[in-house]
Scaffold this active site. Sequence first.
Site, short mmCIF file in Angstrom:
data_model
loop_
_atom_site.label_atom_id
_atom_site.label_comp_id
_atom_site.label_asym_id
_atom_site.label_seq_id
_atom_site.Cartn_x
_atom_site.Cartn_y
_atom_site.Cartn_z
N TYR A 212 37.39 17.09 27.30
CA TYR A 212 37.19 16.40 26.03
C TYR A 212 38.31 15.38 25.85
CZ TYR A 212 37.23 15.16 21.15
OH TYR A 212 37.25 14.44 19.99
N ASP B 112 1.43 -3.35 8.07
CA ASP B 112 1.14 -2.16 8.86
C ASP B 112 0.39 -2.51 10.15
OD1 ASP B 112 -1.32 -2.86 7.82
OD2 ASP B 112 -1.81 -0.87 7.04
N GLY C 286 0.79 -1.22 0.00
CA GLY C 286 0.00 0.00 0.00
C GLY C 286 0.83 1.27 0.00
N ARG D 69 -2.15 8.69 3.72
CA ARG D 69 -2.49 9.47 4.91
C ARG D 69 -1.29 9.69 5.83
NH1 ARG D 69 -7.70 6.47 7.17
NH2 ARG D 69 -7.00 4.81 5.79
N LYS E 78 4.87 3.67 3.96
CA LYS E 78 4.20 3.56 5.25
C LYS E 78 4.80 2.46 6.13
CE LYS E 78 0.04 1.70 5.60
NZ LYS E 78 -1.43 1.50 5.67
#
Length: 478
Positions: free
Chosen positions: A371, A109, A15, A19, A26
């Site tokens: 450091y 998903d 897919g 959205r 996705k």
Amino acid sequence: MSENHPAAVMILAAGEGTRMKSRTPKVLHPLCGRSMLGHALAAARELDPDRLVVVVGNGRDQVSAEAVSQAPEARIVVQEEQLGTGHAVRMVTEALGVISGTVLVTYGDMPLLRGETLRELVDRHCDAGNAVTVLTARGDSAGYGRIVRDGGGAFLRIVEERDASPAELGIDEYNSGCYAFDGGLLADAIKRVTTDNKQQQEYLTDAVEILRRDGHSIGTMLAADAAEILGINDRVQLAAASRALNDRILERWMRAGVTVTDPATTWVDVTVTIGQDAEIGPQTQLTGGTAIAEGARVGPGCLLEDTSVGEDAIVLHAVCRQAEIGSRATVGPYAYLRPGTRIGEDAHVGCHVELKNSEVGAGAKVAHLTYVGDADIGAGSNIGAGTIFANYDGVAKHHTTVGEDVFIGSNTVLVAPVTIGDGAYTAAGSAIIEDVPPGDLGIARGRQHNSEGWAGRNRAETRSARAAKRARSEEEKR
């Protein structure tokens, strides 16, 4: 362990996910240390299927690469056009042929779906001898197909929300979209699925209806936790799933003997390991392959990435990336351990200290405002406040070696490459550019000169001049 063994697991991951409003496909969006697809693959692999198939489409190159990186045995099938879930399954049967045995269909998903739930679905399906067994859930069914049953409670059909009557819309049992199929019957039914619907797509639910009409047995299994079948369609749902998965992870660790002081502000990737009696403080994030040993205390306010923490070590308000922290060592507050840093047993790294590609020996101390880059610090040495390991000459990085039981005075600059021998000292404020032999004191600073009466001559009207005048007057009286 279940004796039922799926012939194949198909993960549909083609897919577009419009959205999400993202350049990233996705199923590649991350949560709790894995992509959505990575979680789906991990759950599927728990079943040890004969075949693991991932259907890709949108962003196919990226999705395929992720699938193979997470599951090298995965077979990739391309769905050129996204024409529905039934079409995706048909692409698999056309590519691989008829698959005999149980075929499980899941989605890329659905990151909350557990392997144990899928295993139970396969067991229920095989034990009942169904043609298909549908995974269902109860609760807020908005957006899902409803499970319609007869008066005796037997499965009748799945009705999509847009096609449901008012009475059917009131049904609270809904279809997850995950199924266990008889592979041979699925291959036959999927060829008969049509596009006779408003979207003109091939839906897998139609294959279920075809098998029912053919007189085959259709079963269902109700998911124990409806959250497992949450599909992710946007970033709001992604955040909700991340929260739910993180809560699950934290609960597992707490039940295993880990103290999580504030679960609401603690985030732990699924790939992290934590030992018994460890304590994780508020506002702490543990990511990647981080490993926390027994009795260690991490937090508050820590970010650890791919970092190991030894037994009974303490890490406070620190950022640690690809670092190793030894047993009983203390780090922080406000320390930064960069990749390649190794902190020995019982060593101490303190406030506003940054280290990179360096080793701090057992019992050594780097306490303040320092450091350390590209260096080895021997056991028992003490690095004074404000020390700088100057490792970069503008072209290349160079190494510094500090021996055992060395004392580096405050505000020293060690200009690499340089070696400080065992038991040696450097005077505060020195810029060390040459090796210091064992037991020697290295001094590299200008001689101090005091200009007598300077404040009175040059700052006559200031408070400093007046204070100096008072002090000298008091000295003369004594």
